[in-house]
Structure formats: C-alpha cells, structure tokens
Design an enzyme around this catalytic site. Structure first.
Site, PDB file in Angstrom:
ATOM      1  CG  ASP A  14      -7.715  40.756 -53.262  1.00  0.00           C
ATOM      2  OD1 ASP A  14      -6.935  40.544 -54.212  1.00  0.00           O
ATOM      3  OD2 ASP A  14      -8.584  41.639 -53.301  1.00  0.00           O
ATOM      4  CB  SER A  15      -3.557  42.830 -53.876  1.00  0.00           C
ATOM      5  OG  SER A  15      -4.723  43.032 -54.663  1.00  0.00           O
ATOM      6  CB  CYS A  77      -5.943  38.157 -55.724  1.00  0.00           C
ATOM      7  SG  CYS A  77      -5.069  39.414 -56.678  1.00  0.00           S
ATOM      8  CD  GLU A 156      -8.052  48.417 -51.598  1.00  0.00           C
ATOM      9  OE1 GLU A 156      -7.835  48.641 -50.396  1.00  0.00           O
ATOM     10  OE2 GLU A 156      -8.362  47.281 -52.023  1.00  0.00           O
ATOM     11  CB  CYS A 188     -10.408  42.445 -61.005  1.00  0.00           C
ATOM     12  SG  CYS A 188      -9.758  43.379 -59.588  1.00  0.00           S
ATOM     13  CG  HIS A 190     -10.395  45.350 -55.829  1.00  0.00           C
ATOM     14  ND1 HIS A 190      -9.410  44.396 -55.728  1.00  0.00           N
ATOM     15  CD2 HIS A 190     -10.155  46.235 -54.825  1.00  0.00           C
ATOM     16  CE1 HIS A 190      -8.617  44.699 -54.714  1.00  0.00           C
ATOM     17  NE2 HIS A 190      -9.041  45.810 -54.146  1.00  0.00           N
TER      18      HIS A 190
HETATM   19  N1  DGL Z   1      -8.465  41.930 -56.462  1.00  0.00           N
HETATM   20  C1  DGL Z   1      -7.368  41.741 -57.371  1.00  0.00           C
HETATM   21  C2  DGL Z   1      -7.766  40.853 -58.529  1.00  0.00           C
HETATM   22  O1  DGL Z   1      -8.706  40.071 -58.393  1.00  0.00           O
HETATM   23  C3  DGL Z   1      -6.648  42.899 -57.826  1.00  0.00           C
HETATM   24  C4  DGL Z   1      -6.070  43.920 -57.650  1.00  0.00           C
HETATM   25  C5  DGL Z   1      -4.772  44.568 -57.729  1.00  0.00           C
HETATM   26  O2  DGL Z   1      -4.425  45.122 -58.763  1.00  0.00           O
HETATM   27  O3  DGL Z   1      -4.109  44.530 -56.707  1.00  0.00           O
HETATM   28  O4  DGL Z   1      -7.183  40.877 -59.574  1.00  0.00           O
END
Ligand code: DGL
Length: 280
Positions: A14-15, A77, A156, A188, A190
């Site tokens: 993931d990012s 992600c 974060e 997402c 997150h």
């Molecule tokens: N966790 C990432 C997702 O599922 C996203 C985040 C980002 O913008 O880096 O889209």
C-alpha cells in the site's frame, strides 16, 4: 514442489498504512503464512498525484518487492488497483490480487436496492473504478461516490479516534447519508480505521463491505486453487517495510498487531539501502 512454493511469502503493498488492515486480516485467517508488507510512507498520499506518477511509484515499489520472491502479490491499495492494476498484473509472473474485484463482488451480492455508496480517494472516484466494476456485475446500478482526501493524512498521523475524525466523516458523508443507499464500499484501505464512525453516521440500514475480510477470503480461495498454502505448522512472521519510519507507524501497527511477542514476531524495518535507491 508445492511446499516450496507454499513457503514463499505473500507480499502486500500500500502507499501507506491503510494496507495494514488487510495484512492484519490475512494474518488472522492464515497465521502460518509469511507476510511481507511495504508502505511507501515517504510518498503517501498517492491519490493527489497524476496517474503517470502513481504508476511510476507503484511499479518502483513492486519491482523492489519482487526480491522477496512472492507466491502472490496483494495490491492493498484501491488507488493503485484503480490506476495501474493492469500494468502491475502484466509485469510480474506471480499472481496479483487487488482489492477492487472482491470488494465489488461483495457489494453486488449484498445490495437489494442497487443503490451503492463508494467512499474512496479522489483518484479512485475519478477513475470510476467501482462504477465500472459494479455496472459489470449488476447492470443498472446507481453509484454514489464521495472522495475524502483528509482521511489518509489522519491515519498516517495515527489520529483515528475522537471528535475530529467524527466531524470529518460527517463533513464528507452528509450527502451520501440522504441518498438512500443500502450498501457502501470503503474504497480506500485507509478508511477502514474510520469504519465505526462511518457505520454510525450512515446508520444500521447501510451494510459496509469489509474489504480486508473479502480480500483475505479471496486470497484463501486463490491459494487453494493454485496449491500455494503453507503447510508448515509454525506461525509466520509479519515484516513491515516502510520507505519512511516515524513514531506514528508503530502506533498504528501496534493498534493492529501484538508487537512485542517473541513467538510471533511482527517487525518494522526500513526499506533497505538498495530499496531506498529505488524508492525515495
Ligand atoms: N490506501 C490507499 C487506497 O486504498 C490510498 C491512499 C493514497 O492516497 O495514497 O486507495
């Protein structure tokens, strides 16, 4: 042969820290599996970047992760799945599981009214990834999408509880709350950290699809089909690599994993020097 393939790790990307919710669910369901996770925290959030740059960063990370000889890659992600899932899939020989397909399948199987909310990053919303996936599965579906850019930085920071996250949920979801949806997707990874706030705000009449769960179930089916499950009886390690490590990473990881259990190590490591050349 199948045991040696099975012994290889499941490698998850993931990012940022959203993907850890997927890692935790995979670890819970398949505790014998070796898990390697990379968060590109030095460059999160990806969603505010152009598709070309998201693709470049994601490919750099997956190229780095190839050194772990994964038996399966998981793109934990939605943004990367939506923007460059196809490029990632075409680039590596290991099978690649993304989060969008199992999440869209679960939403399609759940909705009765065919009115579905998609709460996702602006990049995923702009890409219409869920609109397309849901239309393929349901035909005449109505999708109500909402980008929520402030959710990712809050995670974060490790700031997922209390009045501020609650207010941010209200701010973004006001319109969706009156759109008579019966199902919503947290598009997402997150946003999983805000699940209870989102559920409370949208009300009990809306079923929130659980992406970590449906992704882990799909992963289990894939490993079964390809004979990739790990037979070893030992509990597998979870290694969390990050392109930048700050205190918040330990806070968030500590909310999901037992960090100081020497029998079941969950380690946090910097992406190594070679990786830094590639990643930062
Ligand atoms: N966790 C990432 C997702 O599922 C996203 C985040 C980002 O913008 O880096 O889209």
């Amino acid at each position: 042969l199948s045991e040696s393939r099975g012994a290889r790790p499941i490698v998850i990307f993931d990012s940022g820290l959203g993907g850890l919710t997927v890692v935790a669910e995979i670890h819970r369901r398949f505790p014998r599996e070796e898990l390697v996770f990379l968060a590109d925290r030095a460059r999160v959030p990806y969603a505010s970047l152009s598709p070309a740059l998201i693709t470049r960063y994601a490919v750099e990370c997956f190229d780095y992760l190839s050194r772990f000889d994964p038996k399966v890659f998981v793109i934990a992600c939605n943004t990367v799945s939506a923007v460059c899932g196809e490029e990632i899939r075409a680039r590596y020989s290991a099978p690649v599981l993304d989060v969008i397909a199992p999440t869209a399948d679960a939403a399609a199987a759940t909705t009765k009214s065919k009115r579905i909310g998609v709460i996702a990053t602006t990049a995923t919303v702009r890409r219409r990834a869920y609109d397309t996936a849901l239309a393929e599965r349901l035909g005449d579906v109505q999708v109500f999408s909402q980008g929520c850019p402030l959710f990712v930085p809050l995670v974060e920071e490790g700031w997922t509880e209390g009045e501020i996250p609650e207010k941010v949920v209200e701010h973004y979801l006001r319109e969706m709350a009156s759109s008579r949806i019966d199902t919503a997707v947290l598009g997402c990874t997150h946003y999983e950290y805000f699940r209870s706030h989102i559920q409370k705000y949208l009300g009990a009449g809306v079923t929130l699809i659980n992406t970590p769960e449906v992704t882990a179930v799909r992963l289990g089916e894939m490993m079964e089909r390809f004979g990739l499950s790990r037979e070893d009886g030992r509990i597998g390690d979870v290694t969390i690599y990050s392109s930048d490590i700050t205190e918040a990473l330990y806070t968030v990881a500590g909310s999901l994993f037992e960090m100081n259990d020497s029998d079941h190590p969950v380690r946090v490591l910097p992406a190594d020097t070679a990786a830094r050349e590639v990643i930062v």
